[in-house]
Design an enzyme around this catalytic site. Structure first.
Site, PDB file in Angstrom:
ATOM      1  N   SER A   1       0.810  -1.217   0.000  1.00 32.30           N
ATOM      2  CA  SER A   1       0.000   0.000   0.000  1.00 32.30           C
ATOM      3  C   SER A   1       0.843   1.266   0.000  1.00 32.30           C
ATOM      4  O   SER A   1       0.411   2.295  -0.538  1.00 32.30           O
ATOM      5  CB  SER A   1      -0.945   0.000   1.207  1.00 32.30           C
ATOM      6  OG  SER A   1      -1.839  -1.090   1.151  1.00 32.30           O
TER       7      SER A   1
ATOM      8  N   HIS B   1      -0.127   3.473   4.448  1.00 30.05           N
ATOM      9  CA  HIS B   1      -0.999   4.151   3.484  1.00 30.05           C
ATOM     10  C   HIS B   1      -0.765   5.660   3.517  1.00 30.05           C
ATOM     11  O   HIS B   1      -0.612   6.311   2.474  1.00 30.05           O
ATOM     12  CB  HIS B   1      -2.463   3.864   3.804  1.00 30.05           C
ATOM     13  CG  HIS B   1      -2.846   2.423   3.767  1.00 30.05           C
ATOM     14  ND1 HIS B   1      -2.421   1.498   4.714  1.00 30.05           N
ATOM     15  CD2 HIS B   1      -3.628   1.733   2.886  1.00 30.05           C
ATOM     16  CE1 HIS B   1      -2.931   0.311   4.423  1.00 30.05           C
ATOM     17  NE2 HIS B   1      -3.665   0.420   3.324  1.00 30.05           N
TER      18      HIS B   1
END
Length: 394
Positions: free
Chosen positions: A268, A333
């Protein structure tokens, strides 16, 4: 400012005019000077040069001729200097490219790429990529004519293929395809980042090949192929691989600083670096981007990315199943998105320009290097000084 005999840097170098023909740079300059600038002013008329190209059957593609006329728009007499001409023919990345984009393109009457008919399947795909990634018609035409199928976008394909193979291997071995991190054997993988194994430096990167389950793998691979492959086709393997890996490394280091007890899996960090850079570039060039359904696609992308972050936060703090230790962190993220908005946006806005010539690029690299140095110092000393209770490594 004519071309004198002492200007050695312009001699003894070949200028690629097409994939099948070359002209010596000094011969080209002598041809230009003899026929277009006999008074040694250092400038040539763009229209006259285009006529010279046609009369001498020089294979100069239409995109370069358009760029030539765009450059001439900045001169009252429609002229360009030798250095701009040589840079243009040499495919040299320079500030003259963006100057032509900003100052000359509105005055050029030309067809739009979408109006061209009779293109093959691959050329139509290249045209689609140009409209998805680049904000200006001249940039799109430049990319369309300059693009070559080799080398292909091998980095995104290789990363995605490796992630799929690793996931299949662990899925078959553990007989578990969703929420694999809850299996006691999963965290024993030498690829997973775990705070108890920080000394194994490769884990700060290799965690990108592991995933929580089929849902995270599907989301990441879909974005890598839909956004990463077009970006790599336009900006090249070096720039996009550097951005992706910078996001991955920033993700694991951010977790080691802000969520010190948590492990980490998934690509991610790199995916969010690519996506946030592309979305930021679209927003900053909103009027020039001609991809269809811009607003709808922007909203859909933001909803999907936010939902994935929300899912990661939920799994971190409210695990649905009993677990032997903390679940993977969500900080990768956010760190990847930060890298994309800063470093990634600079890369995407510098199409056909040298990054090393830009002061902003060096400032961003300095900030990133400072973060790396701080994170390394933190990993070496902070865990012991703060007395962090690290879960027992598997």
């Amino acid at each position: 400012m004519g071309v004198s005999a002492g200007e050695q840097p312009l001699c003894h170098c070949c200028i690629p005019l097409s994939s099948c023909g070359y002209m010596d740079r000094s011969s080209l300059l002598r041809l230009i000077q003899g026929q277009l600038d006999p008074e040694n002013t250092g400038f040539v008329c763009a229209e006259t040069f285009a006529t010279l190209v046609t009369n001498n059957e020089l294979p100069l593609d239409p995109a370069k001729l358009e760029m030539l006329f765009a450059l001439s728009q900045g001169n009252e007499e429609g002229q360009i200097c030798y250095s701009q001409l040589v840079d243009l023919i040499s495919n040299k990345r320079s500030s003259s490219f963006r100057r032509a984009i900003s100052s000359g393109q509105r005055a050029l009457p030309r067809d739009v790429l979408l109006d061209q008919a009779g293109l093959g399947v691959y050329k139509r795909f290249v045209r689609y990529v140009a409209y998805e990634i680049l904000p200006g018609e001249m940039e799109r035409r430049w990319y369309f004519y300059q693009h070559r199928p080799c080398p292909p976008p091998i980095f995104m394909a290789a990363v995605t293929l490796t992630q799929l193979i690793v996931f299949l291997c662990y899925g078959i071995r553990l007989n578990k395809w969703v929420l694999q991190t809850y299996h006691p054997e999963y965290m024993k993988s030498p690829l997973v980042y775990h705070p108890g194994h920080r000394a194994r430096a490769w884990r700060f990167l290799t965690y990108m090949f592991m995933h929580v389950g089929l849902e995270q793998l599907g989301f990441n691979t879909l974005l890598q192929l839909m956004i990463g492959v077009p970006l790599e086709m336009v900006h090249g393997v070096l720039r996009i691989s550097f951005l992706y890996l910078a996001g991955v490394l920033a993700g694991s280091l951010a977790v080691s600083v802000t969520d010190m007890r948590a492990p980490l899996v998934g690509g991610s960090g790199g995916v969010y670096a690519l996506c946030s850079a592309h979305l930021a570039n679209v927003v900053m060039n909103w009027a020039g981007m001609k991809c269809p359904y811009k607003v709808l696609r922007m909203i859909l992308a933001l909803v999907c990315m936010s939902s994935e972050v929300g899912r990661a936060v939920w799994l971190r703090f409210s695990p649905p199943l009993p677990a032997a230790g903390p679940q993977p962190s969500f900080m990768a993220h956010l760190a990847g998105a930060a890298v994309g908005v800063s470093m990634g946006l600079t890369i995407l806005r510098s199409y056909e320009e040298n990054l090393q010539d830009q002061c902003g690029w060096w400032v961003i690299l300095l900030c990133y290097a400072t973060f790396l140095a701080f994170a390394i110092f933190w990993n070496v000393f902070a865990y012991d000084l703060l007395g962090v209770q690290i879960p027992h490594p598997p």
